[in-house]
Scaffold this motif. Structure first.
Motif, PDB file in Angstrom:
ATOM      1  N   GLU A 127       0.931  -1.306   0.018  1.00  0.00           N
ATOM      2  CA  GLU A 127       0.099   0.051   0.069  1.00  0.00           C
ATOM      3  C   GLU A 127       1.060   1.034  -0.089  1.00  0.00           C
ATOM      4  N   LEU A 169       0.863   4.657   0.437  1.00  0.00           N
ATOM      5  CA  LEU A 169       0.942   5.635   1.578  1.00  0.00           C
ATOM      6  C   LEU A 169       1.597   5.028   2.928  1.00  0.00           C
ATOM      7  N   VAL A 170       1.138   3.908   3.297  1.00  0.00           N
ATOM      8  CA  VAL A 170       1.781   3.332   4.074  1.00  0.00           C
ATOM      9  C   VAL A 170       3.462   2.978   3.879  1.00  0.00           C
ATOM     10  N   ALA A 197       5.241   6.243   4.235  1.00  0.00           N
ATOM     11  CA  ALA A 197       5.435   6.813   5.439  1.00  0.00           C
ATOM     12  C   ALA A 197       6.805   6.289   6.122  1.00  0.00           C
ATOM     13  N   ARG A 210     -10.634   4.838  -2.261  1.00  0.00           N
ATOM     14  CA  ARG A 210     -10.410   5.641  -0.787  1.00  0.00           C
ATOM     15  C   ARG A 210     -11.587   6.557  -0.226  1.00  0.00           C
ATOM     16  N   GLN A 213     -10.778  10.096   5.287  1.00  0.00           N
ATOM     17  CA  GLN A 213      -9.618   9.478   5.622  1.00  0.00           C
ATOM     18  C   GLN A 213      -8.509   9.492   4.849  1.00  0.00           C
ATOM     19  N   LEU A 214      -8.818   9.787   3.356  1.00  0.00           N
ATOM     20  CA  LEU A 214      -7.496   9.932   2.540  1.00  0.00           C
ATOM     21  C   LEU A 214      -6.820  11.566   2.967  1.00  0.00           C
ATOM     22  N   LYS A 249      -6.760  12.713   5.698  1.00  0.00           N
ATOM     23  CA  LYS A 249      -6.006  12.628   7.094  1.00  0.00           C
ATOM     24  C   LYS A 249      -4.812  12.077   6.742  1.00  0.00           C
ATOM     25  N   GLN A 250      -4.618  11.024   6.194  1.00  0.00           N
ATOM     26  CA  GLN A 250      -3.445  10.351   5.518  1.00  0.00           C
ATOM     27  C   GLN A 250      -2.518  11.029   4.772  1.00  0.00           C
ATOM     28  N   VAL A 251      -2.898  11.902   3.972  1.00  0.00           N
ATOM     29  CA  VAL A 251      -1.973  12.628   2.932  1.00  0.00           C
ATOM     30  C   VAL A 251      -1.547  13.812   3.939  1.00  0.00           C
ATOM     31  N   THR A 272      -1.110  13.948   7.269  1.00  0.00           N
ATOM     32  CA  THR A 272      -0.085  13.271   8.364  1.00  0.00           C
ATOM     33  C   THR A 272       1.128  13.218   7.510  1.00  0.00           C
ATOM     34  N   LEU A 273       1.151  12.497   6.296  1.00  0.00           N
ATOM     35  CA  LEU A 273       2.585  12.325   5.510  1.00  0.00           C
ATOM     36  C   LEU A 273       3.038  13.422   5.308  1.00  0.00           C
TER      37      LEU A 273
END
Length: 278
Positions: free
Chosen positions: A42, A44-45, A48, A69, A73-74, A76-78, A80-81
């Motif tokens: 995956e 994004l994981v 990171a 996605r 949630q996307l 937030k993930q982006v 954060t990264l």
């Protein structure tokens, strides 16, 4: 012209080594492709993790399948990264075209374009701090509108999306197709009243090193593109002179960055590519 490196997806355990080598060899960007119904990490994981193992090199998805996605949630993930990498992340995004990915996500493939348009507008709003479904979603990204968004695609509607929502165009087409696609992007960009010009990122598949490394890459590319039904589609460049000439041609074409996508999991390719092209 910057040079990026698309890391091989067949062995996630080797990605850290590849990322560190790429940064040491002064490549500008690391990219990871996205699939759902496929044996790949995956992105994004994985990015990171690679962000924590590097300090300078940019990190990018190429391309993330956005409609698969959930938007909140996307976002937030982006964000954060983006924050945790010190602003080194770029979001390459598109709709994808494989039935199996969409079936696995429970998403009708015919809705993917409309969903991505809605999603891109919502991502920008979330990152600006606007409510989404009445909720505020953090963290805030490094830049007010979020990280740069590069959009990949071939169809006219995808090229219009670059002007409507993007900062640049990911052109994964061969160079003899790219001119027409780029002209359309420029026309749409001007029609939308955008100033400046869109960033242009291009891509070629490569494989250098021992014959067994090149053969593994050829098999991996053939497996990845088997859905097209086109024999030889995406076959990697492996001759050093041809590779150097191709990079020069993309530089003359006006690409801001060229990604060299590796499909064989031999980390030594990084230094061999750098020696050929630097």
């Amino acid at each position: 012209m910057d040079l990026g490196l698309g890391l091989p997806i067949s062995n996630p355990g080797r990605l850290l080594d590849g990322a560190r080598r790429a940064e040491a060899a002064r490549f500008d960007t690391l990219a990871l492709l996205d699939r759902l119904a496929f044996d790949n990490p995956e992105p994004l994981v994985a990015l990171a993790v690679l962000a924590g193992a590097t300090s300078r090199i940019r990190l990018q998805t190429e391309v993330l399948l956005g409609p698969l996605r959930a938007t909140a949630q996307l976002a937030k993930q982006v964000a954060t990264l983006d924050r945790m990498s010190g602003g080194r992340f770029l979001l390459g995004i598109g709709v994808g075209g494989r039935e199996d990915d969409h079936a696995a996500a429970g998403l009708p493939i015919g809705r993917r374009g409309r969903l991505l348009d809605e999603q891109l507008a919502a991502l920008r709003a979330i990152w600006r701090g606007e409510p989404y479904a009445t909720a505020l979603i953090g963290p805030r990204p490094t830049a007010p509108d979020g990280p740069p968004i590069l959009i990949g695609g071939f169809a006219p509607v995808a090229l219009r999306r670059v002007a409507t929502h993007g900062d640049g165009f990911i052109c994964a087409a061969p160079l003899d197709w790219a001119g027409l696609l780029l002209r359309t992007v420029h026309e749409q960009w001007d029609a939308a009243g955008r100033t400046g010009r869109s960033c242009l990122v291009c891509q070629v598949n490569v494989a250098v090193g021992p014959p067994e490394t090149v053969e593994r890459a050829r098999r991996a590319v053939a497996d990845y593109y088997a859905f097209t039904g086109r024999t030889g589609w995406g076959a990697p460049l492996s001759d050093p002179a041809q590779l150097a000439d191709t990079v020069a041609a993309y530089r003359d074409f006006g690409a801001d960055e060229l990604w060299l996508y590796c499909y064989a999991d031999d980390p030594a390719q990084v230094e061999e590519l750098a020696a050929i092209l630097r």
